[in-house]
Enzyme design. Structure first.
Site, PDB file in Angstrom:
ATOM      1  N   THR A  28     -10.267   4.245  11.081  1.00 25.44           N
ATOM      2  CA  THR A  28     -10.139   3.462  12.193  1.00 25.44           C
ATOM      3  C   THR A  28      -9.626   4.731  13.411  1.00 25.44           C
ATOM      4  O   THR A  28     -10.121   4.032  14.151  1.00 25.44           O
ATOM      5  CB  THR A  28      -9.151   2.339  12.001  1.00 25.44           C
ATOM      6  N   PRO A  31     -17.109  15.489  -8.388  1.00 25.98           N
ATOM      7  CA  PRO A  31     -16.955  14.483  -8.935  1.00 25.98           C
ATOM      8  C   PRO A  31     -15.970  13.963 -10.685  1.00 25.98           C
ATOM      9  O   PRO A  31     -15.471  12.890 -10.630  1.00 25.98           O
ATOM     10  CB  PRO A  31     -18.641  14.020  -9.571  1.00 25.98           C
ATOM     11  N   LEU A  45      -4.946   6.600  -1.526  1.00 27.32           N
ATOM     12  CA  LEU A  45      -5.463   8.226  -1.880  1.00 27.32           C
ATOM     13  C   LEU A  45      -6.554   8.621  -1.342  1.00 27.32           C
ATOM     14  O   LEU A  45      -6.753  10.007  -1.242  1.00 27.32           O
ATOM     15  CB  LEU A  45      -4.782   8.688  -2.951  1.00 27.32           C
ATOM     16  N   LYS A  46      -6.992   8.140  -1.466  1.00 33.63           N
ATOM     17  CA  LYS A  46      -8.853   8.534  -0.568  1.00 33.63           C
ATOM     18  C   LYS A  46      -9.639   9.532  -1.212  1.00 33.63           C
ATOM     19  O   LYS A  46      -9.287  10.777  -0.631  1.00 33.63           O
ATOM     20  CB  LYS A  46      -8.188   8.856   0.546  1.00 33.63           C
ATOM     21  N   LYS A  80       0.563  -1.383   0.206  1.00 35.04           N
ATOM     22  CA  LYS A  80      -0.314   0.258   0.099  1.00 35.04           C
ATOM     23  C   LYS A  80       0.831   1.524  -0.033  1.00 35.04           C
ATOM     24  O   LYS A  80       1.403   1.307   0.750  1.00 35.04           O
ATOM     25  CB  LYS A  80      -0.823   0.398   0.908  1.00 35.04           C
ATOM     26  N   THR A 106     -13.413  15.251 -11.013  1.00 34.43           N
ATOM     27  CA  THR A 106     -11.790  15.941 -10.714  1.00 34.43           C
ATOM     28  C   THR A 106     -11.511  14.205 -10.206  1.00 34.43           C
ATOM     29  O   THR A 106     -10.184  13.603 -10.207  1.00 34.43           O
ATOM     30  CB  THR A 106     -11.668  16.685  -9.795  1.00 34.43           C
TER      31      THR A 106
END
Length: 230
Positions: free
Chosen positions: A119, A66, A60-61, A32, A68
């Site tokens: 988390t 939308p 990269l979350k 990752k 972009t």
């Protein structure tokens, strides 16, 4: 390749990262790459991992308008990554457009995964940003939205896996950080579980960082973790 272990690279330099990577085996794990390393080292670093035959989860979350996000997801697909993620809280349209832009890639498209609730967040953290729901309630809500958008799965804590299996079905991929082998420090993640426990609850992929990357013998630790979930 059915590797369930995703090693979170958390090194400050390319040399440190490559030194670790050259000690482990792509048959035992995927890798990752998150915001810090990608911002510092860029696409060239991901290509080096591919050259070493590792599957890459580009973490990269994405969370933006939308169009972009969709274009960013397409760039990730062009890079050849195995998995990429975005924030489900960006909304249904954002997720649908990101999924649609991957259609031309067919079987070569990366898995598109939604981040639900980080988390590190608990009830108070959610309340402070205007969400009057428990982490579990918010995870369920956002997971339903991601499934409706056609995404491949979600990132969730191990404690949410069993519930999400019921809500989203067996084909919905569940990627679980907050994994610490028995005896490890919990670090900055509050909702944690051992690898064996997480797999037993039905997790598909386990994200593990420091217990492997900071080990004196990472290959031995990786083999032991794989043995514990076999």
């Amino acid at each position: 390749m059915d590797n369930k272990i995703i090693v979170a690279l958390d090194y400050e330099t390319e040399n440190e990262a490559l030194n670790f990577i050259d000690q482990v085996d792509p048959s035992l794990c995927r890798l990752k790459v998150g915001k810090e390393m990608f911002t510092t080292l860029g696409a060239h670093f991901v290509k080096q991992l591919h050259d070493r035959k590792f599957d890459v989860f580009l973490d990269l979350k994405y969370h933006d308008i939308p169009n972009t996000v969709a274009r960013a997801v397409r760039s990730a697909a062009d890079l050849g990554v195995w998995m990429v993620d975005l924030h489900a809280s960006g909304g249904l349209t954002m997720m649908e457009e990101a999924k649609k832009i991957l259609e031309p890639y067919g079987k070569d498209a990366p898995l598109l995964i939604a981040v639900t609730v980080l988390t590190s967040m608990e009830d108070l953290d959610l309340l402070q940003i205007g969400i009057n729901a428990s982490p579990m309630e918010q995870v369920i809500r956002l997971s339903h939205l991601a499934k409706r958008a056609g995404l491949d799965g979600v990132v969730c804590s191990p404690q949410e896996v069993e519930v999400l299996r019921t809500h989203c079905g067996d084909d919905f991929k569940l990627v679980t950080p907050g994994i610490r082998p028995a005896g490890s420090d919990f670090g900055d993640q509050r909702r944690v579980m051992t690898p064996k426990q997480a797999i037993q609850t039905g997790a598909d992929f386990l994200v593990i960082g420091r217990p492997i990357t900071q080990a004196q013998e990472p290959l031995s630790i990786l083999k032991a973790i794989n043995a514990s979930i076999a």
